[in-house]
Design an enzyme around this catalytic site. Structure first.
Site, PDB file in Angstrom:
ATOM      1  N   HIS A 123      58.576 150.019 -11.120  1.00 49.81           N
ATOM      2  CA  HIS A 123      57.505 151.006 -11.305  1.00 49.81           C
ATOM      3  C   HIS A 123      56.324 150.613 -10.413  1.00 49.81           C
ATOM      4  O   HIS A 123      55.695 149.569 -10.639  1.00 49.81           O
ATOM      5  CB  HIS A 123      57.065 151.063 -12.770  1.00 49.81           C
ATOM      6  CG  HIS A 123      58.154 151.499 -13.695  1.00 49.81           C
ATOM      7  ND1 HIS A 123      58.392 152.823 -13.992  1.00 49.81           N
ATOM      8  CD2 HIS A 123      59.086 150.788 -14.362  1.00 49.81           C
ATOM      9  CE1 HIS A 123      59.428 152.906 -14.827  1.00 49.81           C
ATOM     10  NE2 HIS A 123      59.865 151.682 -15.066  1.00 49.81           N
ATOM     11  N   HIS A 183      67.874 156.381 -18.971  1.00 47.47           N
ATOM     12  CA  HIS A 183      67.094 155.602 -19.932  1.00 47.47           C
ATOM     13  C   HIS A 183      67.656 155.958 -21.307  1.00 47.47           C
ATOM     14  O   HIS A 183      67.330 157.015 -21.853  1.00 47.47           O
ATOM     15  CB  HIS A 183      65.615 155.971 -19.815  1.00 47.47           C
ATOM     16  CG  HIS A 183      64.731 155.353 -20.847  1.00 47.47           C
ATOM     17  ND1 HIS A 183      63.859 154.328 -20.558  1.00 47.47           N
ATOM     18  CD2 HIS A 183      64.569 155.611 -22.168  1.00 47.47           C
ATOM     19  CE1 HIS A 183      63.198 154.002 -21.646  1.00 47.47           C
ATOM     20  NE2 HIS A 183      63.614 154.765 -22.648  1.00 47.47           N
ATOM     21  N   HIS A 211      68.386 149.246 -17.967  1.00 53.57           N
ATOM     22  CA  HIS A 211      67.979 148.185 -18.919  1.00 53.57           C
ATOM     23  C   HIS A 211      68.787 148.145 -20.218  1.00 53.57           C
ATOM     24  O   HIS A 211      68.250 148.263 -21.314  1.00 53.57           O
ATOM     25  CB  HIS A 211      66.482 148.261 -19.218  1.00 53.57           C
ATOM     26  CG  HIS A 211      65.924 149.637 -19.445  1.00 53.57           C
ATOM     27  ND1 HIS A 211      66.498 150.575 -20.264  1.00 53.57           N
ATOM     28  CD2 HIS A 211      64.807 150.229 -18.938  1.00 53.57           C
ATOM     29  CE1 HIS A 211      65.780 151.674 -20.273  1.00 53.57           C
ATOM     30  NE2 HIS A 211      64.744 151.489 -19.463  1.00 53.57           N
ATOM     31  N   ASN A 220      60.064 148.476 -23.622  1.00 50.74           N
ATOM     32  CA  ASN A 220      61.038 149.518 -23.909  1.00 50.74           C
ATOM     33  C   ASN A 220      62.213 149.388 -22.945  1.00 50.74           C
ATOM     34  O   ASN A 220      62.018 149.517 -21.729  1.00 50.74           O
ATOM     35  CB  ASN A 220      60.380 150.888 -23.749  1.00 50.74           C
ATOM     36  CG  ASN A 220      61.307 152.045 -24.042  1.00 50.74           C
ATOM     37  OD1 ASN A 220      62.491 151.868 -24.265  1.00 50.74           O
ATOM     38  ND2 ASN A 220      60.766 153.255 -24.036  1.00 50.74           N
ATOM     39  N   ASP A 251      62.770 146.236 -13.992  1.00 48.64           N
ATOM     40  CA  ASP A 251      61.948 147.171 -14.776  1.00 48.64           C
ATOM     41  C   ASP A 251      60.483 146.726 -14.716  1.00 48.64           C
ATOM     42  O   ASP A 251      59.761 146.781 -15.709  1.00 48.64           O
ATOM     43  CB  ASP A 251      62.426 147.265 -16.227  1.00 48.64           C
ATOM     44  CG  ASP A 251      61.795 148.430 -16.986  1.00 48.64           C
ATOM     45  OD1 ASP A 251      61.142 149.281 -16.350  1.00 48.64           O
ATOM     46  OD2 ASP A 251      61.942 148.479 -18.224  1.00 48.64           O
TER      47      ASP A 251
END
Length: 428
Positions: free
Chosen positions: A58, A177, A230, A276, A303
């Site tokens: 990100h 996700h 993830h 998360n 992540d």
């Protein structure tokens, strides 16, 4: 200088060799190499790997430059040994059009510290209601091949099926996700003994596992590629293992923090551990390590989720979810996978360079350390041990769960197509 001689490096952890870089490519690999006028880097037995590739980063720009920019994020990437990162679409505005992904792609080119490949949103505005301009993003200058609503689940089965059908036409992949939103309303941490004792809303493993089970079946039905972001539970591992045994085209990633940290850390109520998907149990951690070792989980992805200080320095319930990870990922993998005997350095190169580059189709990355290949390389001092000090991070944010923790290994040099981006641990 156009020529660089890396002398005495353990290529993929093997015997010490010399590597000669000429311009953007590797000219020779062997022992006793020499080159007149070349800049010499004395590796002294450090481990030389192909440049790392992160399929899940990100970078926050555009829209949240207070937490990260493409420039600061790629500087962090170079510091961690990465030569290519895939930037997630949950920016402001969302990367759901050709214009936005081209902006991110251009910013990556201007940064110069690593290659940036934008990930396009699956749905408009990440709202899960209407497919975004997948074809236009693929045909843009950014050449998007990976699509994800990461941060939100594509929970509508019809929309997910349509996305899988659409990307199949050009060999793309949907990165899911996996989080059933109706099962995680108000969830604050992993559902289990610790959540019950702390009185925090539980995040059940089945919320992840049910989506993965649905999506691998959809991918099989459509004949398309799906990637699981993830992955975090032992049950999810078994579903992916089953899907692969059926020949379903599924790949999966695990984060460094899910390989090391457990939900026991939440007892501190320190929001740095809020993420998360949430930190899971010791049993889950062991299952994830074994799955990464046996290939059920294909890759490690960071992540990397930077947040400004005020979004983490607050009470647990109000804190943002996420951790920075680009600058510590390789060290955590060394501790959890190398030092436990589960992986060799060559296998780490496979999970952190070769395979992520293949999944994302990152041209010129994830290539062997061989003559004629692009000189995307990272040199690692595997014998180093030291405490993590976020004050020295290149990232704009400091929300690391490893502050003060001793971790092994340190990236000393990174080269992007033969150009040094990190030299002796300092950004070039």
């Amino acid at each position: 200088m156009s020529k660089i001689l890396i002398r005495g490096a353990k290529v993929l952890g093997g015997e010490a060799q010399d590597v000669l870089i000429d311009g953007e490519t590797i000219e020779a690999v062997g022992t006793g190499l020499s080159a007149e006028g070349a800049a010499v880097v004395e590796a002294g037995g450090k481990v030389l790997l192909p440049g790392l590739v992160d399929l899940h980063t990100h970078l926050r720009e555009p829209g949240r430059e207070d937490s990260e920019t493409v420039l600061t994020g790629t500087r962090a990437a170079a510091s961690g040994g990465y030569t290519a990162v895939f930037a997630m679409a949950n920016t402001f505005p969302v990367a759901d059009t050709a214009g936005v992904v081209e902006q991110v792609y251009r910013l990556g080119k201007e940064s110069g510290y690593c290659d940036v490949q934008p990930i396009g949103a699956v749905t408009v505005g990440l709202e899960g209601k209407k497919l975004a301009e997948l074809g236009a993003m693929h045909e843009s200058a950014a050449g998007v091949t990976v699509f994800s609503d990461d941060g939100k689940c594509v929970d509508d089965a019809v929309i997910m099926r349509r996305a899988l059908e659409y990307v199949k036409a050009f060999g793309g992949v949907v990165a899911q996700h996996a989080q059933e939103p109706r099962l995680t309303e108000g969830a604050q941490m992993n559902e289990g003994v610790v959540s019950a004792e702390l009185g925090l809303g539980g995040w059940p493993a089945v919320a992840e596992e049910s989506i993965i089970a649905r999506d691998v079946l959809l991918a099989e039905h459509v004949g398309s590629r799906v990637h699981i972001c993830h992955l975090s539970t032992a049950g999810s591992v078994e579903i992916v293992r089953w899907a692969k045994s059926r020949g379903i085209d599924v790949t999966a990633e695990v984060t460094p923090h899910h390989l090391l940290l457990t939900d026991e850390l939440v007892r501190s109520y320190n929001p740095v551990y809020k993420v998360n998907p949430p930190l899971r149990t010791e049993r889950d951690v062991m299952a994830l390590r074994e799955a990464l070792a046996d290939g059920t989980i294909d890759i490690v992805a960071t992540d990397h989720a930077p947040h400004p200080h005020e979004d983490k320095d607050c009470e647990w319930a109000a804190a943002a979810m996420g951790m920075v990870g680009l600058e510590t990922a390789l060290s955590v993998v060394q501790q959890t996978m190398i030092e436990t005997g589960l992986l060799t350095w060559e296998a780490v190169a496979d999970r952190m360079s070769f395979k992520p580059a293949k999944i994302g189709r990152a041209t010129g990355h994830g290539r062997p350390v061989s003559p004629g290949e692009p000189a995307n390389l990272v040199l690692v001092d595997a014998d180093y041990r030291g405490e993590v000090d976020p004050a020295g991070f290149a990232s704009r944010s400091r929300n690391t769960p490893y502050e003060g923790r001793e971790l092994p290994g340190r990236v000393t040099h990174t080269w992007l197509r033969g150009r040094p981006t990190l030299v002796d641990g300092k950004l070039a």
